[in-house]
Design an enzyme around this catalytic site. Structure first.
Site, PDB file in Angstrom:
ATOM      1  N   SER A  86       0.844  -1.194   0.000  1.00  0.00           N
ATOM      2  CA  SER A  86       0.000   0.000   0.000  1.00  0.00           C
ATOM      3  C   SER A  86       0.876   1.238   0.000  1.00  0.00           C
ATOM      4  O   SER A  86       1.915   1.269   0.656  1.00  0.00           O
ATOM      5  CB  SER A  86      -0.926   0.023   1.220  1.00  0.00           C
ATOM      6  OG  SER A  86      -1.667   1.230   1.261  1.00  0.00           O
TER       7      SER A  86
ATOM      8  N   LYS B 215     -13.798  -6.609  -7.501  1.00  0.00           N
ATOM      9  CA  LYS B 215     -14.692  -6.048  -8.504  1.00  0.00           C
ATOM     10  C   LYS B 215     -14.662  -4.516  -8.445  1.00  0.00           C
ATOM     11  O   LYS B 215     -14.441  -3.947  -7.375  1.00  0.00           O
ATOM     12  CB  LYS B 215     -16.124  -6.588  -8.337  1.00  0.00           C
ATOM     13  CG  LYS B 215     -16.840  -6.134  -7.054  1.00  0.00           C
ATOM     14  CD  LYS B 215     -17.570  -4.831  -7.264  1.00  0.00           C
ATOM     15  CE  LYS B 215     -18.171  -4.309  -5.995  1.00  0.00           C
ATOM     16  NZ  LYS B 215     -18.741  -2.957  -6.144  1.00  0.00           N
TER      17      LYS B 215
ATOM     18  N   ASP C  43     -20.914   1.290  -9.120  1.00  0.00           N
ATOM     19  CA  ASP C  43     -20.040   0.501  -8.246  1.00  0.00           C
ATOM     20  C   ASP C  43     -20.864  -0.474  -7.415  1.00  0.00           C
ATOM     21  O   ASP C  43     -20.562  -1.670  -7.392  1.00  0.00           O
ATOM     22  CB  ASP C  43     -19.192   1.409  -7.352  1.00  0.00           C
ATOM     23  CG  ASP C  43     -18.252   0.616  -6.474  1.00  0.00           C
ATOM     24  OD1 ASP C  43     -17.212   0.164  -6.975  1.00  0.00           O
ATOM     25  OD2 ASP C  43     -18.570   0.428  -5.272  1.00  0.00           O
TER      26      ASP C  43
END
Length: 308
Positions: free
Chosen positions: A36, A91, A169
């Site tokens: 990250s 996703k 989304d």
């Protein structure tokens, strides 16, 4: 078989809430690294600021789970596939259909697994709904997906960018269920996308679809919902009405009810492990194709500006 050595890339809310507990609960995986640019600290796991930094280290990785926003996912996934790593895509699987198709070809070329995950398909009511509908004459379908964006996506600026999908989304979750449970392919006939004056992506959408048999299918997406939230799919058939609620967790049939807890991500990781073991990929772009069609065919209308 030794556990799959997995690195998680992108350590945000979805990674912490869903991916990390599911990885910890599946003996087929062992978490070996976190990547990250921000604060990826996970107790007991080495942390890296970039995928390049991870690959330059002595940490051995068999697979990565990509939990970044879709705008940056192609480069990361391609880099991992080229190194022979299996890749789990949160996703939506990419910013464009062409990206995902290119990744599919790359995975095939390097004989590694690519899994474009759709977590809502693993909700408790979805499999029995699919089985029940295979024997029915479907007459009408309504999809109602209304939620409060301030509750579920606070401060997520990327989601309002062109590749961020906006209300699609969450809406793509509904499409991932519908494309899985309905026995015939369906296609878009009209769409209206409501776009805030200060944003690039829609905050609401009304869509109509049909299939080869002329079945009417409507979809109502809205991120401005307050109070009770709605994640429902209602299918009217010759044998009565099927209703999936809570995003597929609850299934109501004319003569029975199916309900279970939060099992989606556990199912995703079990499926990913089975794909790796079998040397296969699972890359279904049907839900993303419907979103692309909505943006291609839909009428965009400007609505009042939205502020978090």
């Amino acid at each position: 078989m030794a556990p799959i050595r997995l690195a998680i890339v992108g350590v945000g809310k979805i990674a912490r809430d869903q991916h990390l507990p599911s990885i910890a609960g599946n003996p087929a995986f062992t978490l070996v690294a976190a990547v990250s640019r921000h604060d990826p600290q996970i107790e007991g796991v080495p942390s890296f600021a970039s995928l390049d930094e991870l690959f330059a280290s002595d940490v051995k990785v068999d697979a990565i789970a990509l939990c970044t926003p879709p705008q940056v996912r192609y480069e990361l996934a391609a880099k991992a596939l080229l190194r022979g790593c299996h890749v789990f895509l949160e996703k939506p699987p990419g910013a464009t259909l062409s990206e995902v198709e290119a990744l599919r070809a790359l995975a095939d070329e390097h004989r590694v697994t690519l899994f474009a995950s759709w977590h809502s398909r693993f909700a408790a009511g979805v499999a029995p709904a699919r089985a029940w509908l295979t024997e029915r004459d479907i007459r009408k379908v309504q999809i109602i997906w209304r939620e409060d964006v301030r509750v579920w996506h606070p401060g997520q600026a990327w989601i309002w960018e062109p590749e961020g999908l906006g209300v699609f989304d969450p809406g793509i979750n509904a499409l991932s269920i519908a494309t899985h449970i309905l026995p015939r392919p369906f296609f878009l006939t009209a769409a209206t996308l409501s776009v805030p004056a200060n944003r690039a992506a829609p905050i609401a959408a009304d869509l109509t679809f049909t299939d080869g048999a002329g079945t009417p299918i409507t979809m109502d997406l809205d991120w401005r919902q307050t109070g009770p939230q709605s994640w429902d799919i209602i299918v009217e058939t010759d044998a009565g009405t099927l209703r999936l609620a809570r995003g597929g967790a609850d299934l109501f049939l004319p003569d029975s009810t199916h309900s279970d807890g939060d099992v989606e991500y556990a199912g995703l990781y079990a499926h990913f492990a089975s794909l790796v073991a079998a040397g296969q990929s699972d890359v279904d772009v049907a839900p993303l194709r419907h979103v692309a069609d909505a943006n291609l065919r839909g009428t965009r209308i400007s609505v009042e500006a939205f502020e978090d």
